[in-house]
Structure formats: C-alpha cells, structure tokens
Write a protein that holds these residues in place. Structure first.
Motif, PDB file in Angstrom:
ATOM      1  N   ARG A 185       0.830  -1.197   0.000  1.00  8.77           N
ATOM      2  CA  ARG A 185       0.000   0.000   0.000  1.00  8.77           C
ATOM      3  C   ARG A 185       0.870   1.254   0.000  1.00  8.77           C
ATOM      4  O   ARG A 185       1.971   1.252   0.544  1.00  8.77           O
ATOM      5  CB  ARG A 185      -0.912   0.016   1.227  1.00  8.77           C
ATOM      6  N   MET A 186       0.362   2.299  -0.592  1.00  4.88           N
ATOM      7  CA  MET A 186       1.059   3.581  -0.539  1.00  4.88           C
ATOM      8  C   MET A 186       0.873   4.216   0.842  1.00  4.88           C
ATOM      9  O   MET A 186      -0.243   4.270   1.359  1.00  4.88           O
ATOM     10  CB  MET A 186       0.507   4.525  -1.613  1.00  4.88           C
ATOM     11  N   PRO A 187       1.939   4.703   1.466  1.00  8.18           N
ATOM     12  CA  PRO A 187       1.780   5.467   2.709  1.00  8.18           C
ATOM     13  C   PRO A 187       1.152   6.823   2.382  1.00  8.18           C
ATOM     14  O   PRO A 187       1.511   7.454   1.383  1.00  8.18           O
ATOM     15  CB  PRO A 187       3.204   5.616   3.221  1.00  8.18           C
ATOM     16  N   LEU A 188       0.218   7.256   3.150  1.00  3.89           N
ATOM     17  CA  LEU A 188      -0.495   8.494   2.852  1.00  3.89           C
ATOM     18  C   LEU A 188       0.435   9.698   2.939  1.00  3.89           C
ATOM     19  O   LEU A 188       1.128   9.893   3.952  1.00  3.89           O
ATOM     20  CB  LEU A 188      -1.672   8.671   3.820  1.00  3.89           C
ATOM     21  N   THR A 189       0.458  10.472   1.880  1.00  3.31           N
ATOM     22  CA  THR A 189       1.168  11.764   1.754  1.00  3.31           C
ATOM     23  C   THR A 189       2.679  11.664   1.919  1.00  3.31           C
ATOM     24  O   THR A 189       3.363  12.679   1.975  1.00  3.31           O
ATOM     25  CB  THR A 189       0.616  12.802   2.758  1.00  3.31           C
ATOM     26  N   GLU A 190       3.221  10.459   1.981  1.00  3.64           N
ATOM     27  CA  GLU A 190       4.673  10.309   2.120  1.00  3.64           C
ATOM     28  C   GLU A 190       5.270   9.961   0.755  1.00  3.64           C
ATOM     29  O   GLU A 190       4.963   8.914   0.182  1.00  3.64           O
ATOM     30  CB  GLU A 190       4.991   9.198   3.118  1.00  3.64           C
ATOM     31  N   PRO A 191       6.132  10.824   0.194  1.00  5.03           N
ATOM     32  CA  PRO A 191       6.650  10.580  -1.156  1.00  5.03           C
ATOM     33  C   PRO A 191       7.408   9.255  -1.265  1.00  5.03           C
ATOM     34  O   PRO A 191       8.157   8.878  -0.352  1.00  5.03           O
ATOM     35  CB  PRO A 191       7.596  11.774  -1.386  1.00  5.03           C
ATOM     36  N   GLN A 192       7.192   8.581  -2.392  1.00  7.43           N
ATOM     37  CA  GLN A 192       7.835   7.314  -2.678  1.00  7.43           C
ATOM     38  C   GLN A 192       8.515   7.381  -4.042  1.00  7.43           C
ATOM     39  O   GLN A 192       8.012   8.018  -4.973  1.00  7.43           O
ATOM     40  CB  GLN A 192       6.807   6.179  -2.695  1.00  7.43           C
ATOM     41  N   ALA A 193       9.667   6.717  -4.155  1.00  6.22           N
ATOM     42  CA  ALA A 193      10.356   6.666  -5.439  1.00  6.22           C
ATOM     43  C   ALA A 193       9.575   5.762  -6.404  1.00  6.22           C
ATOM     44  O   ALA A 193       9.186   4.645  -6.064  1.00  6.22           O
ATOM     45  CB  ALA A 193      11.766   6.131  -5.254  1.00  6.22           C
ATOM     46  N   VAL A 194       9.361   6.261  -7.609  1.00  7.25           N
ATOM     47  CA  VAL A 194       8.579   5.555  -8.618  1.00  7.25           C
ATOM     48  C   VAL A 194       9.342   5.560  -9.938  1.00  7.25           C
ATOM     49  O   VAL A 194       9.932   6.580 -10.321  1.00  7.25           O
ATOM     50  CB  VAL A 194       7.198   6.231  -8.800  1.00  7.25           C
ATOM     51  N   LYS A 195       9.337   4.415 -10.608  1.00  7.80           N
ATOM     52  CA  LYS A 195       9.920   4.326 -11.949  1.00  7.80           C
ATOM     53  C   LYS A 195       8.916   3.636 -12.858  1.00  7.80           C
ATOM     54  O   LYS A 195       8.434   2.542 -12.547  1.00  7.80           O
ATOM     55  CB  LYS A 195      11.237   3.547 -11.937  1.00  7.80           C
TER      56      LYS A 195
END
Length: 389
Positions: A185-195
């Motif tokens: 799951r995506m953490p809410l409002t916490e930026p994640q590295a995406v490719k």
C-alpha cells in the motif's frame, strides 16, 4: 517482421537443427525497425521507416536524453515546482486497444484528444532530429492521498501541424512501485520513489517536431481505474524522463536487405455477408457517462476446401463516469458459429465486469447450441477482492 519472419525462421532452424551453415549467427543479434515521423491514424496501411541493427539488446552505445517536466514544459532542467495529478477517469480514450494488430482501425488516435484530461508537458521545437530505440523511463518521487493509485506516462511526437502521434506509453499501479510480486500500500502523503518503464519503441524524431509527455491517474480502457479517486503530488525536481537516443551508425547502411516476403497461398474463401469493424466514443451530455465501444464481425464465409461455414461477431463496451472510478463497467459479447451441411455448433458468451470499491464483480453467461437447439447454458456471478488492484 511479417512474412520476412518465415525465411528468418527457416535459416535459424536449418542452422541449428540440420547443421546447415546459413550465416545467421554472423549477423547482429538485434535488428529493429525505426518508424519515420507520421501523422496520427488508427490504422496505417504502411509505416515508413528503416531497419537498424545492434549486437545485442543491452549492448551499449545508446545515449540517454533526460528531460524534466515542470512549469516551463519539458526542458533540460529540473522543475522547482511540484506537479499535481488528479485526472478524470475518462483519460486515455485515444490510446487504442491494448494489443492491436493493425488490420482494423484500433490504433491510437491524435493525442490532442487528451487535452484537459491528462497533464501535458512539451519541449520547444527541436533544433535537430534523432532516433529513439529502447525503453523510455519516467522517474519521480510521488505522494498519494489514497492507499492505491495508478499513473500513466505517455510519450508523443508533435508535428509542425500540431497533431500528436503516440510513440510509447507506460502504466504503473503504485502499490507495485517496488515489486510486482509483493505489492505494498502507498503510505499516505509520504513521497515514494517511482519508476515507470514505457513500452519499447523505435521512432525517428525530426527537426521541427516537439516531444510531449502526458501524465495522468487514469488510462481507460487500457487499464481499469483504482478503487478511489486519487490526487498525486510529485516532489519538485524529482520528475525525469529518460529517453534512449541511438546515434546513427554507418553499419546501418550496410545491412543485407531482407528477401521478398513469402507465404503459403491463402485458402479460398467464399464470402456470403461482408464483415465490419465499428469503433465509437459516446458521451452522454446529460449524465456525463462516457462509453467506448468496438463491434466487429467477419461476416459469413465458407472455407471452400472444407465446406465449413463460419460466422463470428463481437461487441465490447467500456463505460465510466469521469468523476467516479466505481462506475466503470466493461462488457464483452462474443458469438462464434460453425456449420457444414446439417451439422452446426455455436457458442455465445456475455461477460460483464463491474469495478466496485471493494471487489471486481463478474457476471457471465455461456450458451452452447447445435442444430437441435441449446445443449448447455450457464450463468454465474463472482466477486473477486480487489487486493490492491
């Protein structure tokens, strides 16, 4: 490669199965077609271009051109501003079918149809041309206000006339940002590295054209919507598009040409009723619901060498409201019939998928008939948990 493939396969099999020296192992491991610029069209009778060759897929020699989307378009410098994405669920309607063969007009349309639906970034007019060959990559650090969301990245070439031809696209379910086998799951409002890896492409980009990157949180009907409407925020300076630029090589002009296409003579077919292909987009101006549909039929035909009469018809329909991801419905109807003399076999299938918030609801019906009537009929409904999809 079309019918060229037959001769190449024969050379390969002769070399490795019969021990006949055909010279195929002395040739480059990879030969690829690079399209020349062309106007957008759902079907191309011909796609001009040229063959190029590489010693291997990852053999090196490809340069990376990095471009950055931001407040000034698509430039060579990182943006200082954040990018916000929250697209209507109808974004993506110009993409064409997921796996088109080019025999009917099921390909991508003018990408200007996505204006107002996707977030668009463009380069200035290019001062020199170059070839793209390989996988474009989009990188970013993304924050999300929901636990699951999708991102689509679409690369287009804009001609001097303003029309935009799709070059490649890529999509990513953000819960798969680190692994396809272990989604998180995506953490809410916490930026994640995406490719996001866009589809492999071979495309000539000419001087005078512009490149366009379009980003969205929806890409129907290529992908289903997420179960919630999401807003994504891309960190300032983190968004980057890496393009695989292939320098020209003198060896490309020395490639041996493929022989003329060969193939078996087509079977003799007697056509009784003509087939058709119909692709439409319908917007209900009262409700806002949008429907993309495709209907096709081969008509009625007899294969003369067997006497078998064949009918085939399909109707596929995808509908959604631009503000409601849980309104998506996909329905497919297929009918296939085979007959000869007093023998007949026919199947009819109807399958509908509803993108509900917590599950995919599948409603299906199957009917099988012979010359005497219905021999089997089944109806069923199944709810499949969304499980981060």
């Amino acid at each position: 490669m079309g019918h060229y493939c037959l001769q190449e396969c024969l050379r390969w099999w002769d070399q490795h199965l019969k021990g006949i020296e055909t010279g195929i192992m002395d040739e480059p491991d990879l030969r690829a077609w690079v399209n020349f610029p062309g106007a957008p069209s759902p079907r191309h009778e011909d796609r001009p271009g040229r063959w190029v060759a590489e010693p291997g897929w990852n053999a090196g020699g490809v340069e990376v051109l990095s471009l950055y989307p931001g407040e000034n378009g698509l430039t060579d410098k990182p943006s200082k501003a954040a990018i916000t994405l929250s697209s209507p669920e109808t974004a993506g309607w110009t993409a064409g079918v997921w796996c088109g063969y080019g025999a009917v007009p099921d390909g991508p349309l003018d990408q200007n149809g996505e204006t107002g639906l996707m977030t668009i970034f463009e380069t200035e007019v290019l001062e020199e041309g170059f070839d793209l060959l390989g996988f474009p990559l989009f990188h970013a650090r993304v924050a999300c206000d929901t636990r699951q969301a999708n991102v689509a990245a679409v690369l287009s070439a804009v001609g001097e006339d303003g029309r935009a031809t799709l070059v490649s696209y890529g999509v990513l379910n953000l819960t798969h940002r680190a692994s396809h086998s272990r989604p998180e799951r995506m953490p809410l409002t916490e930026p994640q590295a995406v490719k996001i890896q866009l589809n492999a492409c071979g495309q000539r980009v000419d001087k005078g054209q512009r490149l366009r990157l379009a980003l969205s949180t929806a890409y129907l009907p290529v992908i289903w919507p997420a179960n919630e409407k999401a807003t994504l925020t891309i960190e300032p300076g983190s968004a980057r598009l890496d393009l695989p630029v292939r320098p020209g090589r003198d060896s490309d002009n020395e490639l041996a040409p493929f022989p003329s296409p060969e193939g078996a003579s087509p079977a003799t077919i007697r056509q009784h009723a003509r087939g058709f292909y119909d692709r439409r987009r319908h917007v209900d101006l009262g409700t806002g619901v949008e429907i993309n549909s495709r209907r096709s039929s081969i008509g009625t035909e007899t294969h003369v060498h067997t006497g078998l009469e064949i009918k085939r018809f399909s109707n596929e329909r995808f509908e959604i409201h631009p503000d409601d991801p849980n309104s998506a419905i996909g329905t497919c109807h297929w009918c296939q019939s085979y007959s000869r003399d007093d023998w007949m076999a026919e199947t009819r299938t109807d399958v509908s998928v509803y993108a509900l918030r917590d599950c995919w609801r599948i409603e299906a019906r199957l009917v099988a008939r012979d010359a005497d009537g219905v021999v089997a009929e089944r109806k069923w409904t199944e709810d499949v948990p969304r499980d981060l999809v």
